[in-house]
Write a protein that holds these residues in place. Structure first.
Motif, PDB file in Angstrom:
ATOM      1  N   PHE A 187       0.839  -1.198   0.000  1.00 16.02           N
ATOM      2  CA  PHE A 187       0.000   0.000   0.000  1.00 16.02           C
ATOM      3  C   PHE A 187       0.880   1.256   0.000  1.00 16.02           C
ATOM      4  O   PHE A 187       0.568   2.240  -0.680  1.00 16.02           O
ATOM      5  CB  PHE A 187      -0.928  -0.003   1.221  1.00 16.02           C
ATOM      6  CG  PHE A 187      -1.834   1.184   1.295  1.00 16.02           C
ATOM      7  CD1 PHE A 187      -2.947   1.281   0.469  1.00 16.02           C
ATOM      8  CD2 PHE A 187      -1.577   2.233   2.180  1.00 16.02           C
ATOM      9  CE1 PHE A 187      -3.777   2.392   0.526  1.00 16.02           C
ATOM     10  CE2 PHE A 187      -2.406   3.345   2.239  1.00 16.02           C
ATOM     11  CZ  PHE A 187      -3.507   3.424   1.401  1.00 16.02           C
ATOM     12  N   CYS A 188       1.986   1.206   0.740  1.00 14.58           N
ATOM     13  CA  CYS A 188       2.869   2.387   0.802  1.00 14.58           C
ATOM     14  C   CYS A 188       3.563   2.608  -0.545  1.00 14.58           C
ATOM     15  O   CYS A 188       3.717   3.751  -0.987  1.00 14.58           O
ATOM     16  CB  CYS A 188       3.891   2.221   1.911  1.00 14.58           C
ATOM     17  SG  CYS A 188       3.127   2.105   3.528  1.00 14.58           S
ATOM     18  N   TRP A 189       3.963   1.520  -1.193  1.00 13.53           N
ATOM     19  CA  TRP A 189       4.523   1.664  -2.545  1.00 13.53           C
ATOM     20  C   TRP A 189       3.506   2.327  -3.465  1.00 13.53           C
ATOM     21  O   TRP A 189       3.845   3.222  -4.245  1.00 13.53           O
ATOM     22  CB  TRP A 189       4.884   0.288  -3.125  1.00 13.53           C
ATOM     23  CG  TRP A 189       6.269  -0.146  -2.805  1.00 13.53           C
ATOM     24  CD1 TRP A 189       6.624  -1.072  -1.873  1.00 13.53           C
ATOM     25  CD2 TRP A 189       7.474   0.329  -3.386  1.00 13.53           C
ATOM     26  NE1 TRP A 189       7.985  -1.199  -1.845  1.00 13.53           N
ATOM     27  CE2 TRP A 189       8.538  -0.361  -2.765  1.00 13.53           C
ATOM     28  CE3 TRP A 189       7.778   1.273  -4.376  1.00 13.53           C
ATOM     29  CZ2 TRP A 189       9.881  -0.144  -3.106  1.00 13.53           C
ATOM     30  CZ3 TRP A 189       9.109   1.488  -4.715  1.00 13.53           C
ATOM     31  CH2 TRP A 189      10.138   0.790  -4.088  1.00 13.53           C
ATOM     32  N   ALA A 190       2.279   1.879  -3.396  1.00 14.53           N
ATOM     33  CA  ALA A 190       1.246   2.451  -4.268  1.00 14.53           C
ATOM     34  C   ALA A 190       1.066   3.932  -3.970  1.00 14.53           C
ATOM     35  O   ALA A 190       0.860   4.746  -4.878  1.00 14.53           O
ATOM     36  CB  ALA A 190      -0.069   1.692  -4.081  1.00 14.53           C
ATOM     37  N   MET A 191       1.195   4.311  -2.690  1.00 12.77           N
ATOM     38  CA  MET A 191       1.004   5.725  -2.354  1.00 12.77           C
ATOM     39  C   MET A 191       2.191   6.578  -2.788  1.00 12.77           C
ATOM     40  O   MET A 191       2.039   7.766  -3.052  1.00 12.77           O
ATOM     41  CB  MET A 191       0.712   5.899  -0.858  1.00 12.77           C
ATOM     42  CG  MET A 191      -0.691   5.492  -0.436  1.00 12.77           C
ATOM     43  SD  MET A 191      -2.057   6.103  -1.469  1.00 12.77           S
ATOM     44  CE  MET A 191      -1.860   7.877  -1.340  1.00 12.77           C
ATOM     45  N   ILE A 192       3.388   5.987  -2.869  1.00  8.71           N
ATOM     46  CA  ILE A 192       4.520   6.745  -3.432  1.00  8.71           C
ATOM     47  C   ILE A 192       4.194   7.082  -4.888  1.00  8.71           C
ATOM     48  O   ILE A 192       4.316   8.229  -5.331  1.00  8.71           O
ATOM     49  CB  ILE A 192       5.828   5.923  -3.363  1.00  8.71           C
ATOM     50  CG1 ILE A 192       6.296   5.801  -1.923  1.00  8.71           C
ATOM     51  CG2 ILE A 192       6.904   6.568  -4.229  1.00  8.71           C
ATOM     52  CD1 ILE A 192       7.615   5.052  -1.769  1.00  8.71           C
ATOM     53  N   ALA A 193       3.754   6.061  -5.636  1.00  9.49           N
ATOM     54  CA  ALA A 193       3.443   6.283  -7.057  1.00  9.49           C
ATOM     55  C   ALA A 193       2.304   7.290  -7.208  1.00  9.49           C
ATOM     56  O   ALA A 193       2.363   8.204  -8.047  1.00  9.49           O
ATOM     57  CB  ALA A 193       3.074   4.947  -7.710  1.00  9.49           C
ATOM     58  N   THR A 194       1.263   7.141  -6.384  1.00  7.03           N
ATOM     59  CA  THR A 194       0.124   8.064  -6.469  1.00  7.03           C
ATOM     60  C   THR A 194       0.567   9.495  -6.184  1.00  7.03           C
ATOM     61  O   THR A 194       0.185  10.432  -6.899  1.00  7.03           O
ATOM     62  CB  THR A 194      -0.948   7.672  -5.433  1.00  7.03           C
ATOM     63  OG1 THR A 194      -1.216   6.282  -5.558  1.00  7.03           O
ATOM     64  CG2 THR A 194      -2.219   8.459  -5.630  1.00  7.03           C
ATOM     65  N   SER A 195       1.378   9.669  -5.140  1.00  2.68           N
ATOM     66  CA  SER A 195       1.774  11.022  -4.751  1.00  2.68           C
ATOM     67  C   SER A 195       2.614  11.679  -5.841  1.00  2.68           C
ATOM     68  O   SER A 195       2.459  12.878  -6.115  1.00  2.68           O
ATOM     69  CB  SER A 195       2.565  10.980  -3.444  1.00  2.68           C
ATOM     70  OG  SER A 195       1.816  10.308  -2.470  1.00  2.68           O
ATOM     71  N   LEU A 196       3.511  10.894  -6.465  1.00  2.00           N
ATOM     72  CA  LEU A 196       4.304  11.470  -7.558  1.00  2.00           C
ATOM     73  C   LEU A 196       3.388  11.951  -8.669  1.00  2.00           C
ATOM     74  O   LEU A 196       3.555  13.055  -9.203  1.00  2.00           O
ATOM     75  CB  LEU A 196       5.288  10.424  -8.111  1.00  2.00           C
ATOM     76  CG  LEU A 196       6.467  10.093  -7.200  1.00  2.00           C
ATOM     77  CD1 LEU A 196       7.266   8.917  -7.763  1.00  2.00           C
ATOM     78  CD2 LEU A 196       7.375  11.317  -7.060  1.00  2.00           C
ATOM     79  N   LEU A 197       2.395  11.128  -9.010  1.00  2.00           N
ATOM     80  CA  LEU A 197       1.461  11.537 -10.068  1.00  2.00           C
ATOM     81  C   LEU A 197       0.725  12.817  -9.691  1.00  2.00           C
ATOM     82  O   LEU A 197       0.574  13.725 -10.503  1.00  2.00           O
ATOM     83  CB  LEU A 197       0.431  10.428 -10.315  1.00  2.00           C
ATOM     84  CG  LEU A 197       0.842   9.307 -11.238  1.00  2.00           C
ATOM     85  CD1 LEU A 197      -0.290   8.312 -11.375  1.00  2.00           C
ATOM     86  CD2 LEU A 197       1.227   9.867 -12.599  1.00  2.00           C
ATOM     87  N   ILE A 198       0.260  12.879  -8.439  1.00  2.00           N
ATOM     88  CA  ILE A 198      -0.476  14.071  -7.999  1.00  2.00           C
ATOM     89  C   ILE A 198       0.413  15.299  -8.146  1.00  2.00           C
ATOM     90  O   ILE A 198      -0.002  16.331  -8.688  1.00  2.00           O
ATOM     91  CB  ILE A 198      -0.926  13.919  -6.528  1.00  2.00           C
ATOM     92  CG1 ILE A 198      -1.998  12.846  -6.396  1.00  2.00           C
ATOM     93  CG2 ILE A 198      -1.433  15.253  -5.981  1.00  2.00           C
ATOM     94  CD1 ILE A 198      -2.428  12.567  -4.968  1.00  2.00           C
ATOM     95  N   LEU A 199       1.666  15.174  -7.677  1.00  2.00           N
ATOM     96  CA  LEU A 199       2.533  16.351  -7.667  1.00  2.00           C
ATOM     97  C   LEU A 199       2.895  16.791  -9.079  1.00  2.00           C
ATOM     98  O   LEU A 199       3.077  17.977  -9.344  1.00  2.00           O
ATOM     99  CB  LEU A 199       3.798  16.066  -6.857  1.00  2.00           C
ATOM    100  CG  LEU A 199       3.534  15.890  -5.364  1.00  2.00           C
ATOM    101  CD1 LEU A 199       4.803  15.522  -4.618  1.00  2.00           C
ATOM    102  CD2 LEU A 199       2.948  17.170  -4.775  1.00  2.00           C
ATOM    103  N   ILE A 200       3.011  15.854 -10.010  1.00  2.00           N
ATOM    104  CA  ILE A 200       3.393  16.241 -11.370  1.00  2.00           C
ATOM    105  C   ILE A 200       2.204  16.762 -12.170  1.00  2.00           C
ATOM    106  O   ILE A 200       2.317  17.741 -12.902  1.00  2.00           O
ATOM    107  CB  ILE A 200       4.041  15.039 -12.104  1.00  2.00           C
ATOM    108  CG1 ILE A 200       5.348  14.664 -11.410  1.00  2.00           C
ATOM    109  CG2 ILE A 200       4.321  15.380 -13.569  1.00  2.00           C
ATOM    110  CD1 ILE A 200       5.944  13.350 -11.887  1.00  2.00           C
TER     111      ILE A 200
END
Ligand code: HEM
Ligand SMILES: [Cu+2]
Length: 543
Positions: A187-200
């Protein structure tokens, strides 16, 4: 009444910086808006039960449509994902809170005003242009409703950026010393990917909406063709956010499903690294495929080829995840709990949506069914499958941790059966409607489409009914349900190695990692109870 170990229910209406309170604030708010979004959908389906526009006027239908899409995406899936992340991340990595607790509370408190603004627009002047708000339509159908819509989405987008920043820093900086990235829950890996997408990508949407607001209010012509502006530029900016947004919506739930499948099948997750890294690959590819929404917008053929191929390539990392879940289930000791049933529902619905997605990625097919109900069927299989099934799955799984009570399994299964039947009854016929040529975003249609529309409307009512057992179950169990132990599913991830619900600072003494997050059936759970393993980290339950 005490909801948490030391929490009063009134704490949930305050500017509280505890990530667990914020997580529940997000989740309850999201459920409130899901009911509103669902009511709007039911109103639309009621209108569509007959070919004539006899229940609402076409203008009101457009308003229902715009609000339904916007509410479901920005006030249901996104806040629900943020709620899960808020509640779970610090617990899963053994931290006492998020990296920036006040920023966290600020981000949450942008959501209710965003929602109130959006809903209020309906009573002034329902915005007409759909959740995509394409110009020139969005510039010609009234300033007030559209202006409020823009403000509402900007507020929600800001909240999302602040949240993403917080998740990223928390995961990277606040893990217990014994937890390397490769032993982190998926779940934490998925949230790293999600957060990068949000920020970009979210800032690009904000840019597009601000320019659109200038065109609308100040009479500039960035996108307005009558003043020399280019509406297709808006489409590029919009989809540069909104395609990745699909992954912002589903990646957190992909993460959650990896947790649930492994625990309830009592097997190590198959291909931990492949599932972890595929989230990152999906994010990267997600950023370079946006123009597949614009195959019919005058995009030149050589460019369409690029977007067709990159879009199809995303099926590979997504397939790797699905394969990992199915392989985890294979020969597992599957417990058909409500959480597991919703997980299985998620996987099967998402698979159907994924397959129709690959079909739509093919330019010749897309040109044929563009803006028909085939597209509506496709994105509901993806979005409904992931959001509704994924979020309900998460609630059934983590409810004992959040409230200290078990949910009723029998009513959970009734809820699942009604949702699964209703969902397929509603959206399966839409594939056929689209292939036969029924346009989307219309209140009146050719009578030849009546039969399938009646079936879809019946399905929508079944889904509306399906929420009743859930709501009663959730409220009743929260107050009177059976008391939950610290670790009812005998899970190995850290959030289960503390009290249910956890006390204010999460852990009496910070837990130490002894096993990997998914080492089920490798001796730890067969001979020894995980609670015993972590005995030093689990204080005696308060009586
Ligand atoms: C509760 C059951 C639901 C029903 C019965 C339903 C029904 C509909 C209908 C009839 C439309 C209009 C299609 C058109 O005219 O183009 C629509 C559009 C849409 N729905 Fe749903 N929907 C449901 C749930 C959801 C969920 C859970 C999501 C996302 C999480 C969602 C996202 C959307 C979006 C993004 C649109 C497009 C709006 C637009 O074009 O502006 N829906 N839905
Ligand atoms: Cu897309």
């Amino acid at each position: 009444m005490l909801l948490g170990n030391e929490r009063k229910w009134t704490d949930y209406f305050t500017f509280c910086t505890d990530h667990k309170v914020i997580g529940i604030q997000y989740l309850v708010t999201a459920f409130f808006f899901y009911l509103i979004g669902g009511a709007l959908a039911t109103a639309m389906r009621t209108e569509l039960a007959t070919p004539a526009p006899d229940v609402v006027t076409p203008d009101v239908y457009n308003g229902l449509l715009t609000l339904h899409g916007t509410v479901m995406l920005f006030l249901w899936i996104v806040p629900a994902g943020a709620g899960l992340a808020n509640y779970l991340i610090p617990l899963m990595i053994g931290a006492r809170d998020m990296a920036f607790p006040r920023l966290n509370a600020i981000a949450f408190w942008m959501i209710p005003p965003s929602g109130i603004l959006l809903i209020s627009s309906f009573f002034y002047e329902p915005p007409q242009a759909g959740w995509t708000s394409y110009p020139p339509l969005s510039l010609t159908t009234g300033m007030l409703g559209e202006g409020i819509w823009i403000l509402s989405v900007l507020l929600g987008g800001t909240a999302s950026i602040l949240g993403g920043l917080n998740f990223l820093v928390t995961i990277l900086k606040m893990r217990v010393p014994s937890m390397p990235l490769t032993k982190m829950p998926l779940f934490c890996w998925a949230m790293i990917a999600t957060s990068l997408l949000i920020l970009i990508s979210t800032p690009v949407l904000a840019g597009a909406l601000i320019l659109l607001a200038f065109d609308l209010i100040a009479g500039t012509a960035f996108f307005n063709p009558t003043g020399g502006g280019n509406p297709v530029v808006y489409q590029h900016m919009f989809w540069f956010y909104s395609h990745p947004a699909v992954y912002i919506f589903v990646l957190p739930l992909f993460g959650a499903i990896s947790e649930v499948v492994s625990v309830h099948a009592r097997k190590p997750i198959f291909g931990y690294r492949a599932i972890a890294y595929s989230s990152i690959v999906i994010s990267f590819l997600g950023l370079i495929v946006w123009a597949h929404h614009m195959f019919t917008s005058g995009t030149p053929p050589w460019l369409r080829m690029f977007f067709m191929i990159t879009t199809m390539v995303i099926a590979v990392p997504t397939g790797i995840k699905v394969f990992g879940w199915v392989a985890t289930l294979w020969r597992g000791k599957i417990a058909f709990t409500s959480a597991m049933l919703f997980a299985l529902g998620f996987i099967s619905l998402f698979l159907i949506g994924g397959i129709s997605g690959v079909m739509l990625a093919a330019v010749p097919f897309d040109i044929h069914v563009h803006d028909t109900y085939f597209v509506v069927a496709h994105f509901h299989y993806v979005l409904f499958g992931a959001s509704v099934f994924g979020i309900f799955m998460a609630v059934y799984h983590w409810f004992p941790k959040m409230t200290g009570r078990m949910m009723n399994e029998f009513w959970g299964k009734v809820h699942f059966a009604l949702s699964f039947i209703g969902m397929n009854l509603t959206f399966m016929p839409m594939h056929e409607l689209g292939l036969r040529g029924m346009n989307r975003r219309i209140a009146l249609y050719d009578p030849q489409f009546t039969d399938l529309n009646v079936i879809a409307t019946i399905g929508a009512y079944v889904m509306a009914v399906s929420t009743i057992p859930f709501l009663i179950n959730a409220v009743w169990s929260w107050r009177y349900g059976e008391k939950a132990p610290a670790n009812p599913w005998r899970a190995l991830t850290l959030e289960w190695q503390t009290l249910s619900p956890p006390h204010i600072e999460n852990f009496e003494e910070l837990p130490e990692l002894i096993t990997g997050p998914y080492d089920y059936g490798l001796g730890y759970t067969a001979e020894r109870d995980p609670e015993e393993l972590y005995a030093h980290a689990v204080p005696a339950p308060a009586s």
